[in-house]
Design a protein around this motif. Structure first.
Motif, PDB file in Angstrom:
ATOM      1  N   ALA A  48     -11.599  25.402 -12.189  1.00 54.35           N
ATOM      2  CA  ALA A  48     -11.337  25.200 -13.609  1.00 54.35           C
ATOM      3  C   ALA A  48     -10.042  25.873 -14.056  1.00 54.35           C
ATOM      4  N   THR A  49      -9.840  27.140 -13.674  1.00 52.64           N
ATOM      5  CA  THR A  49      -8.750  27.918 -14.256  1.00 52.64           C
ATOM      6  C   THR A  49      -8.179  28.940 -13.283  1.00 52.64           C
ATOM      7  N   TYR A  54      -3.452  28.714 -16.810  1.00 50.50           N
ATOM      8  CA  TYR A  54      -3.536  27.512 -15.977  1.00 50.50           C
ATOM      9  C   TYR A  54      -4.924  26.907 -16.012  1.00 50.50           C
ATOM     10  N   THR A  55      -4.993  25.600 -16.259  1.00 47.78           N
ATOM     11  CA  THR A  55      -6.234  24.849 -16.114  1.00 47.78           C
ATOM     12  C   THR A  55      -6.019  23.778 -15.060  1.00 47.78           C
ATOM     13  N   ASP A  56      -6.998  23.591 -14.195  1.00 46.74           N
ATOM     14  CA  ASP A  56      -6.872  22.598 -13.136  1.00 46.74           C
ATOM     15  C   ASP A  56      -6.898  21.193 -13.749  1.00 46.74           C
ATOM     16  N   SER A  60     -11.878  18.214 -15.342  1.00 49.04           N
ATOM     17  CA  SER A  60     -12.722  17.376 -16.188  1.00 49.04           C
ATOM     18  C   SER A  60     -13.241  16.144 -15.441  1.00 49.04           C
ATOM     19  N   HIS A  77     -13.049  30.225 -11.267  1.00 49.10           N
ATOM     20  CA  HIS A  77     -11.815  30.790 -11.807  1.00 49.10           C
ATOM     21  C   HIS A  77     -11.101  31.561 -10.713  1.00 49.10           C
ATOM     22  N   TYR A  92     -10.845  33.087 -20.992  1.00 46.57           N
ATOM     23  CA  TYR A  92     -10.082  31.870 -20.733  1.00 46.57           C
ATOM     24  C   TYR A  92     -10.904  30.883 -19.898  1.00 46.57           C
ATOM     25  N   PHE A  93     -11.571  31.404 -18.902  1.00 48.82           N
ATOM     26  CA  PHE A  93     -12.436  30.593 -18.047  1.00 48.82           C
ATOM     27  C   PHE A  93     -13.538  29.923 -18.882  1.00 48.82           C
ATOM     28  N   HIS A  96     -12.451  26.990 -20.970  1.00 45.58           N
ATOM     29  CA  HIS A  96     -11.910  25.815 -20.276  1.00 45.58           C
ATOM     30  C   HIS A  96     -12.835  25.340 -19.145  1.00 45.58           C
TER      31      HIS A  96
END
Length: 224
Positions: A48-49, A54-56, A60, A77, A92-93, A96
């Motif tokens: 995910a993050t 950064y988000t992968d 989704s 994460h 953050y994780f 997101h």
């Protein structure tokens, strides 16, 4: 969580059942989830993050694909202990895709602890500081979700960067990375691994993961 660990230990002691799974990120741009499920896999851990920026980009779509195929699934994460606090990265994780709910199909989030090419050994942290950083992440995640995150690591990193700390034995499930025919010596005082990443290659993409127990135990991990 402690009751789950005791239950799972009893299951592990019999060394009977395991459940196949795998973990993926954007490096696996497309995954045939239906085929993986048909082959016997039952869980997927999805990146995910990283850090707090950064988000992968595939999280989704991967999460939706895994859900639609009937998998137990969850996010992970990638830790950057040199860039911000553990609590900030947990926030953050969670914002997101890294959340958890006791619905029986969502794994607690996983914190990926390993070296990064080009970064200082252990991200420049002392063993004491690293343990404190992990605890900051873990405690914040627990406060927000009611669950402690799984901790992914390998014996070398954990020994070098935490001093082989046993601070998380009674709270956090261990995801052990060791590419071999057996899990081998378990670091950090954990009596067993909850999930074993036994190979960096899985037929349907990503890395191969093996849950240490029967399907009922895996469902319990996703229930709380």
């Amino acid at each position: 969580m402690k009751s789950f660990l005791v239950t799972a230990l009893a299951l592990a002691g019999t060394a009977q059942a395991t459940v196949q799974g795998f973990d993926i990120s954007h490096y696996q741009s497309s995954v045939n989830f239906a085929a993986a499920y048909s082959a016997g896999a039952r869980f997927v851990i999805i990146k995910a993050t990283e850090g707090t920026t950064y988000t992968d980009p595939s999280f989704s779509s991967h999460y939706t694909g895994a859900t639609n195929a009937g998998f137990i699934r969850g996010g992970y994460h990638f830790a950057h202990p040199d860039s911000s606090t553990g609590a900030a990265q947990a926030d953050y994780f969670l914002a997101h895709g890294g959340g958890w709910s006791g619905d029986g199909i969502t794994l607690p989030g996983m914190l990926d602890l390993e070296s990064v090419s080009g970064s200082a050994t252990c991200f420049g942290l002392s063993t004491t500081a690293m343990v404190a950083w992990i605890k900051s992440f873990s405690d914040r995640y627990h406060t927000k979700t009611g669950r402690y995150p799984m901790l992914y690591t390998n014996p070398s990193w954990w020994t070098t960067c935490t001093g082989n700390s046993n601070a998380f034995v009674s709270t956090n499930p261990l995801v052990l990375a060791r590419y071999a025919s057996v899990p081998g010596t378990i670091p950090g005082g954990w009596p067993y691994q909850t999930i074993w990443q036994n190979s960096d290659s899985y037929t349907y993409g990503g890395d191969s993961d093996i849950f240490n127990g029967a399907m009922a135990g895996l469902t319990n991990l996703a229930t709380g």
